[in-house]
Design a protein around this motif. Structure first.
Motif, PDB file in Angstrom:
ATOM      1  N   ALA A 423       0.785  -1.183   0.113  1.00  0.00           N
ATOM      2  CA  ALA A 423      -0.054  -0.203  -0.128  1.00  0.00           C
ATOM      3  C   ALA A 423       1.064   1.204   0.012  1.00  0.00           C
ATOM      4  O   ALA A 423       1.999   1.484   0.684  1.00  0.00           O
ATOM      5  CB  ALA A 423      -0.810  -0.115   1.315  1.00  0.00           C
ATOM      6  N   HIS A 424       0.483   2.225  -0.687  1.00  0.00           N
ATOM      7  CA  HIS A 424       1.199   3.472  -0.655  1.00  0.00           C
ATOM      8  C   HIS A 424       1.119   4.479   0.605  1.00  0.00           C
ATOM      9  O   HIS A 424       2.035   5.208   0.872  1.00  0.00           O
ATOM     10  CB  HIS A 424       0.890   4.410  -2.036  1.00  0.00           C
ATOM     11  N   ASP A 425      -0.003   3.828   1.342  1.00  0.00           N
ATOM     12  CA  ASP A 425       0.051   4.583   2.960  1.00  0.00           C
ATOM     13  C   ASP A 425       0.790   3.593   3.728  1.00  0.00           C
ATOM     14  O   ASP A 425       0.458   3.518   5.154  1.00  0.00           O
ATOM     15  CB  ASP A 425      -1.121   5.023   3.193  1.00  0.00           C
ATOM     16  N   GLY A 426       1.686   2.629   3.515  1.00  0.00           N
ATOM     17  CA  GLY A 426       2.201   1.780   4.396  1.00  0.00           C
ATOM     18  C   GLY A 426       2.837   2.418   5.349  1.00  0.00           C
ATOM     19  O   GLY A 426       3.653   3.323   5.382  1.00  0.00           O
ATOM     20  N   THR A 427       3.247   1.642   6.765  1.00  0.00           N
ATOM     21  CA  THR A 427       3.383   2.025   7.754  1.00  0.00           C
ATOM     22  C   THR A 427       4.883   1.172   7.983  1.00  0.00           C
ATOM     23  O   THR A 427       5.421   1.344   9.340  1.00  0.00           O
ATOM     24  CB  THR A 427       2.763   2.485   8.894  1.00  0.00           C
ATOM     25  N   GLY A 428       4.806   0.095   7.652  1.00  0.00           N
ATOM     26  CA  GLY A 428       5.584  -0.846   8.110  1.00  0.00           C
ATOM     27  C   GLY A 428       6.017  -2.199   7.358  1.00  0.00           C
ATOM     28  O   GLY A 428       5.573  -2.226   6.141  1.00  0.00           O
TER      29      GLY A 428
END
Ligand code: ADP
Length: 493
Positions: A423-428
């Protein structure tokens, strides 16, 4: 019946064994230290009831006021006199119980459970039902946290005297960790005044023993877990810890509400433990924290990725996977900093690893709040390979501080971390299979992203702009309270 009850008429007593900053052993302490405050911000009158542990800091104790009215608590053939102490933690009224001649364990939780060590907790639960006599305040809801306080619900259902109180209270039991259930002998329960019918498969009985968490699950009006995913994981054999059958049977009153963290305490812009402050609009001072962290470990500054592990050193946290991975982590040219305490075998192995790789691995055994804050701020990546994780706060704090979590996709970790490769809003970075190969593969993907600074910065920014404050979750608890009180109209939430 549907009555209209405005939210500011709700009165909730959180009954718990920990509350940050008075006493904290883990995530439960953080939650009880922050959720009641968040509920008060919604207008709910929420207060906290704690045991008066002998180990509470003297300076903290000095702020407590002893309340004049004595409580009398029945157990066995006697009555135990007890006092309430009162204090205030950031606007949250807190009551503490001191029982004459029956001290609470010095280290918060008894190391083994028997009639003697369980006694203060039995009396504590009865004191919750007597509390209003001294506090002159009547809560409608008892919000219980884990097995040490599940006895309040048990008493309201099965106690020979206190069950008559059940009409005036509703109970919520929050399960923070199903691994701890409070298992005692049947004979240990006898003196407490529980009626015979409680000793059955539909009661407290558990393989010939007594299971206090099971009793709480059956007796409470509502059950919550600290993440949605954990609420269905615990209904399976793999994660049910022997209670999956009971939880499945009662799942109509079970729901998951994600924990938040206290954003005023965990704030890289104001954190007093940090040498420099930063936020999403100006992340660069994070480098100063990184430098200070490296210096603290006896290392000079360079551009090797800094991996951190913070937390208890127990099987649940996947320390085995971490240990098997250390050589490869070092081989990849990373740094690894660990702070934690727990299982001696893990402590020893980690110390050996730091002796073998002194230029890459730093290990501090113990509980060190200051170092933990410096690590959250100065680290680049957080490793959390948990076997199971009811919610996990450490990954939430790490994200708030712009440190990218690499986690196993279970429980609250799966609910809060978004994989940056999908995902482009990935956090990890997430992995599923419980193996060091899978962990190392996720670390490899993280290092790939690290090597492209623009992408890495985006992930760091995604972490820092994710919102895990209490504002959303406290509303879900408020909704649950209103449901219990028979209020059906809560569209304003
Ligand atoms: P747990 O399973 O222990 O409850 P959580 O992730 O829910 O794990 O919460 C752990 C909390 O305790 C976090 O606030 C973390 O910063 C803190 N913590 C855990 N171990 C240590 C340690 N050794 N030193 C400092 N803080 C710690």
């Amino acid at each position: 019946s549907i009555m209209s009850l405005p939210i500011d008429k709700i009165k909730v007593l959180h009954i718990a064994s920990e509350m940050h900053p008075i006493v904290k052993k883990g995530g439960l302490g953080d939650v009880v230290g922050s959720l009641p405050k968040a509920l008060r911000e919604l207008g709910i009158d929420s207060r906290v009831f704690l045991p008066m542990y002998p180990s509470i800091d003297e300076n903290v104790k000095r702020t407590f006021k002893r309340m004049p009215y004595k409580l009398y608590l029945p157990l066995e053939w006697r009555v135990f006199p007890a006092f309430l102490w009162k204090t205030d933690v950031q606007g949250v009224p807190v009551y503490l119980l001191e029982i004459e001649g029956v001290p609470f364990p010095a280290d918060v939780y008894p190391s083994n459970l028997n009639l003697n060590t369980i006694k203060p907790f039995f009396l504590f639960s009865l004191a919750a039902l007597e509390l209003e006599k001294s506090a002159r305040w009547h809560p409608q809801i008892f919000h219980l946290h884990d097995w040490p306080t599940s006895q309040v619900a048990i008493a309201l259902k099965w106690h020979m005297y206190y069950s008559s109180f059940s009409k005036s209270y509703d109970t919520v039991l929050t399960i923070h960790n199903l691994a701890h259930q409070g298992i005692i002998q049947e004979t240990d329960l006898m003196p407490w005044g529980i009626s015979k019918e409680a000793f059955s498969i539909d009661g407290l009985e558990y393989y010939g023993m007594i299971n206090l968490l099971k009793g709480g699950i059956i007796a409470s009006d509502a059950i919550t877990t600290v993440s949605p995913r954990y609420s269905w994981e615990i209904q399976t054999k793999e994660y049910g810890m022997g209670l999956d059958g009971v939880l499945k049977k009662y799942n109509s009153k079970l729901r998951g509400i994600l924990n938040g963290i206290d954003y005023s305490y965990w704030n890289p812009m104001t954190d007093p433990f940090l040498p420099a402050h930063y936020d999403i609009d100006n992340i660069s001072p994070k480098k100063e924290c990184r430098k200070a962290l490296l210096a603290r470990c006896g290392w000079g500054e360079d551009h090797l990725p800094v991996l951190i592990y913070i937390g208890r050193l127990v099987e649940q946290k996947g320390i085995d996977l971490l240990l098997y991975s250390i050589e490869s982590i070092v081989g990849h040219g990373c740094r690894l900093i660990v702070v934690g305490e727990g299982n001696e075998v893990y402590e020893q192995s980690l110390k050996e690893a730091s002796a073998q790789f002194p230029a890459n691995v730093f290990v501090k055994i113990g509980y060190d709040e200051e170092l933990a804050h410096l690590m959250y701020a100065g680290g680049d990546m957080l490793i959390m390979p948990s076997y199971f994780e009811p919610c996990g706060l450490i990954q939430l704090i790490a994200m708030r501080y712009g440190t990218v979590p690499i986690c196993r996709a279970v429980g609250g970790l799966a609910d809060t971390v978004i994989d940056a490769d999908t995902a482009h809003d990935g956090t990890g970075f997430l992995f599923s299979h419980y193996s060091s190969e899978a962990l190392l593969h996720a670390i490899g993907r993280a290092l790939g992203a690290w090597n492209s600074p623009e992408l890495w910065n985006q992930i760091v920014r995604n972490c820092m702009s994710a919102d895990f404050s209490w504002s959303r979750s406290s509303r879900e608890y408020a909704k649950l309270y209103l449901e219990l009180l028979g209020v059906s109209d809560f569209r304003s939430f």
